[in-house]
Design a protein around this motif. Structure first.
Motif, PDB file in Angstrom:
ATOM      1  N   ALA A 373      -9.340 -28.741  13.407  1.00 51.98           N
ATOM      2  CA  ALA A 373      -8.611 -27.645  12.775  1.00 51.98           C
ATOM      3  C   ALA A 373      -8.655 -27.752  11.257  1.00 51.98           C
ATOM      4  N   ARG A 375      -6.403 -26.819   8.547  1.00 50.84           N
ATOM      5  CA  ARG A 375      -5.014 -26.402   8.331  1.00 50.84           C
ATOM      6  C   ARG A 375      -4.816 -26.018   6.873  1.00 50.84           C
ATOM      7  N   HIS A 376      -5.268 -24.832   6.564  1.00 54.67           N
ATOM      8  CA  HIS A 376      -5.208 -24.339   5.193  1.00 54.67           C
ATOM      9  C   HIS A 376      -5.363 -22.831   5.239  1.00 54.67           C
ATOM     10  N   GLU A 380      -6.790 -20.137   8.438  1.00 54.39           N
ATOM     11  CA  GLU A 380      -5.770 -19.454   9.241  1.00 54.39           C
ATOM     12  C   GLU A 380      -6.370 -18.383  10.142  1.00 54.39           C
ATOM     13  N   GLN A 383      -7.972 -19.925  13.225  1.00 58.02           N
ATOM     14  CA  GLN A 383      -6.978 -20.391  14.204  1.00 58.02           C
ATOM     15  C   GLN A 383      -6.334 -19.201  14.914  1.00 58.02           C
ATOM     16  N   LYS A 460      -9.132 -33.393  11.009  1.00 54.90           N
ATOM     17  CA  LYS A 460      -8.546 -32.119  10.638  1.00 54.90           C
ATOM     18  C   LYS A 460      -8.307 -32.115   9.134  1.00 54.90           C
ATOM     19  N   GLY A 462      -6.106 -31.430   6.254  1.00 54.86           N
ATOM     20  CA  GLY A 462      -4.648 -31.365   6.229  1.00 54.86           C
ATOM     21  C   GLY A 462      -4.071 -32.686   6.691  1.00 54.86           C
ATOM     22  N   THR A 470       1.935 -30.382   0.254  1.00 56.04           N
ATOM     23  CA  THR A 470       1.485 -29.310   1.131  1.00 56.04           C
ATOM     24  C   THR A 470       0.443 -28.423   0.471  1.00 56.04           C
TER      25      THR A 470
END
Length: 710
Positions: A373, A375-376, A380, A383, A460, A462, A470
């Motif tokens: 994944a 994750r950013h 998005e 996903q 992943k 992230g 974050t």
């Protein structure tokens, strides 16, 4: 002791086809007369070429030279040397029975051999005269005056000129190979293209008028090259011009263009413009001895280096074809002119991503999906899409359409992309003896860094091994190769390539420049091992001078590190696409389709924020800065600094932007600049890998002994 005024012959004054011998006689005669005057001889020389056809337009350069040539101050020729030199000329004239010999200075392929040392010495004396008077003549030409009107430069006093008048302009000259113009030399297009910087906005392809008339292959060659150049650099204005070699406008183009490329030709038409150019760069091509034999070699290899000290590289030698007649040989000319770069040269990196198209390929699509994944913001949409596929909302569709296209090279098929892999990068880093990939720049370079992360790790994004906030985009990770060991992948966000002491934080929305400029220099210098650096700036810079300052600042800062072992790549800027949320978007077929679509759309509100309309001029400046750095005089070794030009292939991708029809439901603002990942930016990663493979190939080839470079 009676005063004598010598006037030039009509044969010399109106010679249309071989200007070099004619100019040689005029310049030499004026110099000898001036030296004779200094030593007390009553001899004057006025060529008076411009008086022969008073009511007719001046069509040859000789006609617009001043009757009294400018004579820059220089040392006096010793009287005995002057007498001896003149005796030789008289004896040669007697032997050849020519009262006004064209070969008064023996302008042929033997000119620069060792036995003509007297002529070489005289040539050195003539250089300032050639320079001064040819520039005067060029100012009188129509080209010079029209170029000023068109805004190509500012007319300056000749003594204060700091650069060529036509900055951003190139002239490619294609002359005849013999007096009757039955032959011409064919330089493969790729060699011309490699020496015309991408920052050039105007190219004149100048062809001898005789060549166009006598040889159908000549006209075909010139126009086919123009078509190839338009594909290679679609924003460039290109014109094919047919004229006689002695035309003042042609001489002016050869003198004033920032970049000049000359194919081999009879009479050495490019010789005097080459010697007279004060600034800019000229590339001279020679005949290939293996193909045509020693006797056919042109003058290029015989010129003493000090004569062309301003030429960088000093001498450029490339293979060319030589045909006794082009009747019946058009297919051979076409094949030779379009031949691709040699594998061992590493030159594919100059052409990749320019002559091609996007094709849908479901096999590639399956390979292109990330196994972990992202994750950013960039990941998005992917996903979101995967969840919908799992829920059965897209029927038979398995992959987001923007991930299903591959780039196919059309002209130079052997220069296709090599897709990036973990093993491939490990082998590459070992071949280059490199230990770090360091990326600095804006959020688009962050997306490139994310793509590299996803292709080169199984983690992943992230869940970086390095703790980070974050929204903090900066990361540094150690990647392990089974044999070579560790190398580092690192990204630092710095939109303007500057540093200051102001606080900066994306989490807290604290900007220390137009956006975010995290410090990078200390981190970069801390590791002395060979590093591959990718940089860019621009998307958050709205003023051209500010962008230019950022590029200049980066180059100066990097060179101050004194790291000649490193490899530096500039990633070009790519504008967004208006109305990127239209359903059913697919890649454009070619650049023209992209332009038509862009001009048909209402301005995107984000375009002003990101200055999309200025990206092309930004790219031009950055490429020009790197090009000038490459050919500047160097006191110490410098790192290789090249362009990784993602612009041509990426502007053909209106699909796959963050705000496309597959956008994540969490996206509140329109973003038609950034792309979703996986997607088109993965091909930047493939280009990066392919580009470095070419550099490694070239380095390994150049490391071989000369005899093994076959």
């Amino acid at each position: 002791h009676d005063s004598k005024v010598i006037v030039e012959s009509r044969k010399i004054c109106l010679n249309e086809f071989i200007p070099s011998p004619a100019l040689a006689q005029i310049f030499l005669s004026a110099y000898l007369a001036e030296q004779g005057r200094i030593h007390g001889y009553s001899v004057e020389y006025e060529h008076k070429c411009g008086d022969l056809r008073e009511k007719v337009e001046k069509t040859v350069i000789q006609e617009i030279l001043p009757n009294h040539l400018a004579m820059p101050l220089q040392s006096t020729m010793p009287k005995d040397d002057l007498i001896q030199f003149c005796k030789v000329l008289v004896q040669d004239a007697d032997i050849t029975h020519q009262s006004n010999p064209l070969n008064i200075f023996i302008w042929d392929t033997n000119l620069f051999q060792s036995e003509t040392q007297e002529q070489i010495s005289m040539m050195e004396r003539l250089l300032p005269i050639i320079n001064e008077n040819l520039y005067y003549a060029s100012i009188q030409s129509r080209f010079f005056k029209s170029a000023l009107t068109a805004g190509y430069g500012v007319l300056k006093d000749r003594d204060s000129r700091s650069e060529p008048m036509a900055v951003g302009r190139a002239t490619v000259y294609i002359p005849c190979l013999d007096l009757d113009c039955n032959d011409f030399a064919v330089v493969p297009y790729m060699h011309f293209l490699m020496h015309i910087p991408l920052s050039v906005h105007t190219v004149d392809i100048v062809v001898s008028k005789q060549c166009m008339v006598n040889n159908p292959g000549c006209e075909n060659y010139a126009h086919d090259f123009a078509s190839t150049l338009r594909q290679f650099s679609p924003n460039t204005s290109i014109e094919v011009i047919s004229a006689n070699p002695s035309s003042p406008d042609i001489i002016a183009r050869l003198l004033e263009a920032e970049h000049v490329l000359c194919a081999p030709g009879f009479g050495m038409q490019c010789l005097f413009p080459s010697l007279a150019r004060k600034y800019g760069r000229i590339t001279l091509f020679d005949l290939d001895k293996e193909q045509v034999g020693e006797s056919a070699s042109s003058f290029v290899t015989r010129i003493p280096p000090n004569f062309l000290s301003h030429v960088n590289p000093p001498i450029s030698l490339f293979n060319v074809a030589y045909f006794s007649s082009f009747q019946g040989h058009l297919e051979a000319v076409t094949s030779f002119s379009q031949r691709p770069p040699a594998k061992h040269s590493g030159d594919c990196r100059y052409f990749r991503g320019r002559f091609g198209t996007w094709s849908q390929d479901m096999v590639y699509a399956d390979h292109a999906q990330y196994r972990a994944a992202l994750r950013h913001y960039s990941g998005e949409a992917d996903q979101f899409f995967r969840r919908k596929v799992h829920q059965g909302q897209y029927g038979e569709m398995k992959f987001r359409p923007p991930t299903t296209y591959r780039w196919d090279e059309l002209r130079y098929e052997t220069c296709g992309f090599t897709q990036i892999t973990q093993k491939g990068v490990c082998d590459l880093m070992e071949s280059l003896s490199a230990r770090r990939i360091f990326i600095i720049g804006d959020s688009m370079n962050l997306q490139l860094a994310q793509s590299l992360w996803m292709w080169l790790t199984n983690d992943k994004f992230g869940d970086s091994p390095t703790a980070r906030n974050t929204l903090n985009p900066n990361f540094k990770a150690k990647l392990l190769c089974p044999v070579y060991g560790e190398y580092i992948l690192q990204f630092i966000r710095n939109d303007e390539l500057l540093e200051n002491e102001m606080p900066v934080s994306i989490d807290e929305e604290k900007s220390n420049c137009n956006t975010y400029c995290f410090k990078w220099t200390d981190e970069y210098k801390a590791d002395p091992r060979r590093t591959i650096l990718i940089f860019n700036a621009g998307a958050h810079i709205n003023e051209e001078k500010q962008f230019q300052a950022a590029i200049d600042r980066f180059i100066n800062t990097f060179d101050s590190f004194q790291r000649p072992q490193d490899i530096v790549l500039l990633r070009t800027l790519v504008p967004g696409h208006q109305a990127c949320d239209r359903p059913g978007l697919k890649p454009f077929i070619n650049f023209e389709e992209y332009k038509i679509d862009a001009e048909a759309r209402d301005p995107d509100p984000n375009e002003g924020v990101y200055s999309w309309g200025k990206f092309q001029s930004y790219n031009d400046y950055a490429i020009m800065a790197l090009d000038r750095r490459r050919f500047a005089t160097k006191e110490t070794p410098q790192a290789l600094m090249e362009v990784m030009d993602v612009y041509p292939m990426t502007v053909l991708r209106p699909d796959g932007h963050i705000s496309d029809e597959y956008r994540a439901s969490t996206l509140l603002e329109t973003d038609c600049l950034h792309y979703t990942l996986p997607g088109p930016i993965d091909w930047w990663a493939h280009m990066f890998f392919s580009h470095l493979l070419d550099i490694a190939t070239a380095e390994n080839f150049l490391a071989l002994p000369q005899k093994q470079r076959q």
